[in-house]
Design an enzyme around this catalytic site. Structure first.
Site, PDB file in Angstrom:
ATOM      1  N   ARG A 130     -10.547   0.589  14.924  1.00  0.00           N
ATOM      2  CA  ARG A 130     -10.500   1.296  13.642  1.00  0.00           C
ATOM      3  C   ARG A 130     -11.608   0.798  12.721  1.00  0.00           C
ATOM      4  NH1 ARG A 130      -4.647   1.381  10.915  1.00  0.00           N
ATOM      5  NH2 ARG A 130      -5.139  -0.825  10.598  1.00  0.00           N
ATOM      6  N   LYS A 145       0.843  -1.193   0.000  1.00  0.00           N
ATOM      7  CA  LYS A 145       0.000   0.000   0.000  1.00  0.00           C
ATOM      8  C   LYS A 145       0.879   1.244   0.000  1.00  0.00           C
ATOM      9  CE  LYS A 145      -0.424   0.117   5.061  1.00  0.00           C
ATOM     10  NZ  LYS A 145      -1.366   0.207   6.189  1.00  0.00           N
ATOM     11  N   ASP A 203      12.745  23.723  -2.832  1.00  0.00           N
ATOM     12  CA  ASP A 203      13.507  22.896  -3.760  1.00  0.00           C
ATOM     13  C   ASP A 203      14.973  22.734  -3.374  1.00  0.00           C
ATOM     14  OD1 ASP A 203      11.217  23.044  -5.713  1.00  0.00           O
ATOM     15  OD2 ASP A 203      11.838  25.144  -5.711  1.00  0.00           O
ATOM     16  N   ARG A 250       1.012 -10.739   7.440  1.00  0.00           N
ATOM     17  CA  ARG A 250       1.085  -9.552   6.584  1.00  0.00           C
ATOM     18  C   ARG A 250       2.410  -8.847   6.870  1.00  0.00           C
ATOM     19  NH1 ARG A 250      -3.925  -9.280   9.000  1.00  0.00           N
ATOM     20  NH2 ARG A 250      -3.247  -7.504  10.248  1.00  0.00           N
ATOM     21  N   HIS A 270      -6.217  -6.816  13.351  1.00  0.00           N
ATOM     22  CA  HIS A 270      -4.950  -6.078  13.386  1.00  0.00           C
ATOM     23  C   HIS A 270      -4.590  -5.764  14.834  1.00  0.00           C
ATOM     24  CE1 HIS A 270      -1.737  -3.864  11.458  1.00  0.00           C
ATOM     25  NE2 HIS A 270      -1.968  -2.815  12.222  1.00  0.00           N
ATOM     26  N   TYR A 277      15.742  31.826   4.255  1.00  0.00           N
ATOM     27  CA  TYR A 277      14.637  32.653   4.732  1.00  0.00           C
ATOM     28  C   TYR A 277      14.723  32.892   6.238  1.00  0.00           C
ATOM     29  CZ  TYR A 277      12.409  31.633   0.234  1.00  0.00           C
ATOM     30  OH  TYR A 277      12.126  31.529  -1.101  1.00  0.00           O
ATOM     31  N   CYS A 303      14.211  25.135   1.956  1.00  0.00           N
ATOM     32  CA  CYS A 303      13.354  25.778   0.956  1.00  0.00           C
ATOM     33  C   CYS A 303      12.535  24.725   0.208  1.00  0.00           C
ATOM     34  CB  CYS A 303      14.217  26.574  -0.022  1.00  0.00           C
ATOM     35  SG  CYS A 303      15.355  27.733   0.763  1.00  0.00           S
TER      36      CYS A 303
END
Length: 391
Positions: free
Chosen positions: A135, A39, A315, A221, A165, A267, A313
């Site tokens: 859940r 997933k 990028d 799992r 679970h 910044y 930043c």
């Protein structure tokens, strides 16, 4: 094979995925089978590549969270059993039946709505039991009886499995885990009295698979530990099996300059040099998932730890160097250089979160380079028009 045009990338070791599955197979015994949990794009590693490696290593089936994820795997050529562990809209069950995708169910209204659909193919179902996770899932024998009756009345519906679970299987205190096991055992006893056909039982996540391999079940799992990460510090300390991390994150220096004492970076000018200092710019930022809160964490350059300085930043970010380096020098954010290593666990601790989140947060904008035994076998670049390879 695709390519990419930036100096930041993720490396995924498919041989580590295979190694970790083989380690688990030896640990749990040959009678139990494995759902490889892929997933969330295989926890950020790449769903199709990881799925293929997992199946090649002996996993019997795949598990995802969304129907869209399962459909993508089918469209990419995977014919193995696929289970969707999350809630799916009942009106979409016909698509799952058509594509031989198993769905999770636990609501009476849901199953009644599905029964009103025009199903051209049988629909495989797994009943979810809530034994303490709080859940999804049924919480009583009465709910079980109602759902089993609904399934039994419609020959198009196939009860393929039941599962739960564990909420605290990775915790040092086993009391709550034992309470869930008790509830599970009681419900299984009632289930067997009501249902004579064979179904697959799967209860163990990575933590339970490693710590309690004697659980009576048909499948486990394998999620986080398939990727070489332990579910918690407790499980890592016990080290029931050795795992190899599959994920590493790298970039390269694109600019180097010397700041004079008092000059600042990024910044807000949150970092100012207290003496003449070499500073490098690295082309990776919060748009890639390397979020601003990671200001101050170390990265590796030339096998040495160097801190990120100034605000990260969108990028880019900057690091303080111990000396001048050439443009193109590799920077490792997660992974090993020489004798030094920065792990996903370390990054998670810095962010006060869990290691699961770290590979998941690195965005698809960062290309994935897939290796097996140190050889590149695939490259995936989401910005390319041919970014998704079909099997």
């Amino acid at each position: 094979m695709q390519t990419f045009y930036r100096d930041s990338w993720v490396e995924v070791r498919l041989d580590a995925i295979e190694y970790n599955i083989n380690q688990l197979k030896q640990h749990i015994g040959k009678d139990k089978k494995i759902y490889a949990v892929v997933k969330a794009d295989a926890y950020g590693h790449g769903d199709t590549q990881v799925a293929k490696a997992a199946l090649d290593a002996g996993a019997a089936a795949l598990a995802v969270s969304l129907l869209d994820e399962a459909i993508r795997l089918r469209e990419c050529g995977f014919t193995c059993p696929i289970l969707v562990m999350g809630w799916v809209r009942p009106q979409d069950a016909s698509i799952a039946a058509e594509m031989d995708i198993s769905l999770t169910f636990f609501q009476e209204d849901w199953i009644k709505e599905v029964k009103n659909l025009d199903l051209a193919n049988p629909l495989k179902l797994h009943m979810k039991w809530d034994t303490g996770m709080g859940r999804l899932g049924i919480r009583s024998v009465e709910e079980m009886q109602v759902l089993l009756k609904e399934v039994q009345e419609d020959e198009r519906l196939i009860l393929e499995g039941i599962f739960t679970h564990f909420a605290t299987a990775d915790d040092s205190d086993a009391a709550y885990y034992q309470e869930q096991q008790k509830r599970l055992g009681e419900m299984l006893t009632e289930f067997k009295a009501l249902w004579q056909d064979q179904v697959n039982v799967h209860t163990s996540n990575s933590a339970a698979s490693l710590r309690y391999p004697g659980n009576e079940e048909d499948f486990v799992r394998f999620g986080i530990s398939m990727y070489g990460l332990y579910p918690s510090p407790v499980v890592k300390g016990e080290r029931q099996i050795e795992l190899q991390p599959a994920f590493s994150l790298h970039s390269r220096i694109v600019h180097v300059k010397k700041l004079k004492e008092g000059e600042c970076v990024s910044y807000g000018a949150t970092y100012c040099a207290t003496e003449d200092t070499w500073i490098a710019t690295v082309p990776l930022g919060y748009a890639d998932g390397w979020i601003r809160r990671l200001q101050g964490i170390d990265v590796l350059v030339d096998g040495k730890r160097r801190p990120i300085v100034g605000r990260i930043c969108m990028d880019q970010f900057m690091i303080e160097l111990d000396k001048e380096y050439d443009v193109g020098e590799q920077v490792t954010l997660i992974g090993r250089q020489g004798d030094e290593e920065i792990t996903a666990d370390e990054v998670a601790a810095y962010l006060d979160t869990i290691n699961y989140e770290i590979p998941c947060m690195i965005s698809e904008r960062v290309p994935r380079v897939y290796k097996s035994n140190q050889h590149i076998v695939d490259i995936e670049n989401s910005l390319s028009t041919n970014s998704r390879k079909m099997m």
